[in-house]
Design an enzyme around this catalytic site. Sequence first.
Site, PDB file in Angstrom:
ATOM      1  N   CYS A  75       5.370   2.803   5.734  1.00 29.94           N
ATOM      2  CA  CYS A  75       4.429   2.079   4.883  1.00 29.94           C
ATOM      3  C   CYS A  75       4.169   0.725   5.530  1.00 29.94           C
ATOM      4  O   CYS A  75       5.106  -0.061   5.735  1.00 29.94           O
ATOM      5  CB  CYS A  75       5.066   1.887   3.507  1.00 29.94           C
ATOM      6  SG  CYS A  75       4.104   0.843   2.396  1.00 29.94           S
ATOM      7  N   CYS A 190      -2.676   1.857   7.108  1.00 31.72           N
ATOM      8  CA  CYS A 190      -2.000   2.286   5.874  1.00 31.72           C
ATOM      9  C   CYS A 190      -1.724   3.760   6.097  1.00 31.72           C
ATOM     10  O   CYS A 190      -2.629   4.509   6.508  1.00 31.72           O
ATOM     11  CB  CYS A 190      -2.904   2.082   4.667  1.00 31.72           C
ATOM     12  SG  CYS A 190      -2.299   2.903   3.171  1.00 31.72           S
TER      13      CYS A 190
END
Length: 272
Positions: A75, A190
């Site tokens: 992440c 992302c």
Amino acid sequence: MTREPTILVFDSGLGGLTVFAGVARLRPGADYVYVADDAIFPYGRLEPDFLIARVHAIMAAMIAQARPDIVVIACNTASTLVLPDLRAAWPDIPFVGTVPAVKPAALQSRSHMISVLATPGTVARDYTRDLIRDYAAHCDVTLVGSQRLAPIAEAFMHGESVDDAEIAREIAPCFLEADGRRTDHVVLACTHYPLLLPHFERLAPWPVDFVDPAPAIARRVDHVLRERGFAASHGAEPRLGAAIFTSGRPASGPLAGLLRERHLVQQASPAP
Ligand code: DGL
């Protein structure tokens, strides 16, 4: 070392599966624990101090339970913030993060116009701005923070229909033209975004290279494991791994199917 490593892969939701897939390709025989903090997804809108404390608490619970040999923070929103805290708290465990692939995009760009598509959190980080200063000073870099794309990717993984017009609107600011040059690389900063790659490619106003960092992260994980004495596991039979959702919600039918395809099965959550 003859035993297989235990690899913990962590994300706010399902985006980390893009990194997990890359790692599992190189290390098929490893024991996997995939943790999604879906109880408070999305991370992109959270305050830094809250996020650091939250990820620390989840890691404390998961490390105690799974005793991983390596942790992958799959992440960007978390990695660009929490890695120093995690490395200080668990100095014996290697943490591999996921940070915007600004460096390869800047090296490969011919037009020297690149965009970084990320969550609002990642776009705001000093870490991201430092990467641009250090590796892309010769490029025009456009930072695009999207509120919507990670939730759209999540809905897509749950088998829901997604709106092309909304996706097109979210990616549009990545595409710029100036003085006969135009953007030629868009960094997917992302881990949820590669889940929507076919949509991006179809909806882009012109073809660009969308840079997915998963293969590079997977190579890094493999390298660190070798350094720690874990022999390569190419060709091994995949074992059934655990998928843990902090919400405790059972996976929807389509998602359970996607997890099964990845040799993951949902387990109850011990996390906070
Ligand atoms: N997958 C996460 C990332 O790479 C973020 C999605 C979210 O906002 O939770 O940044």
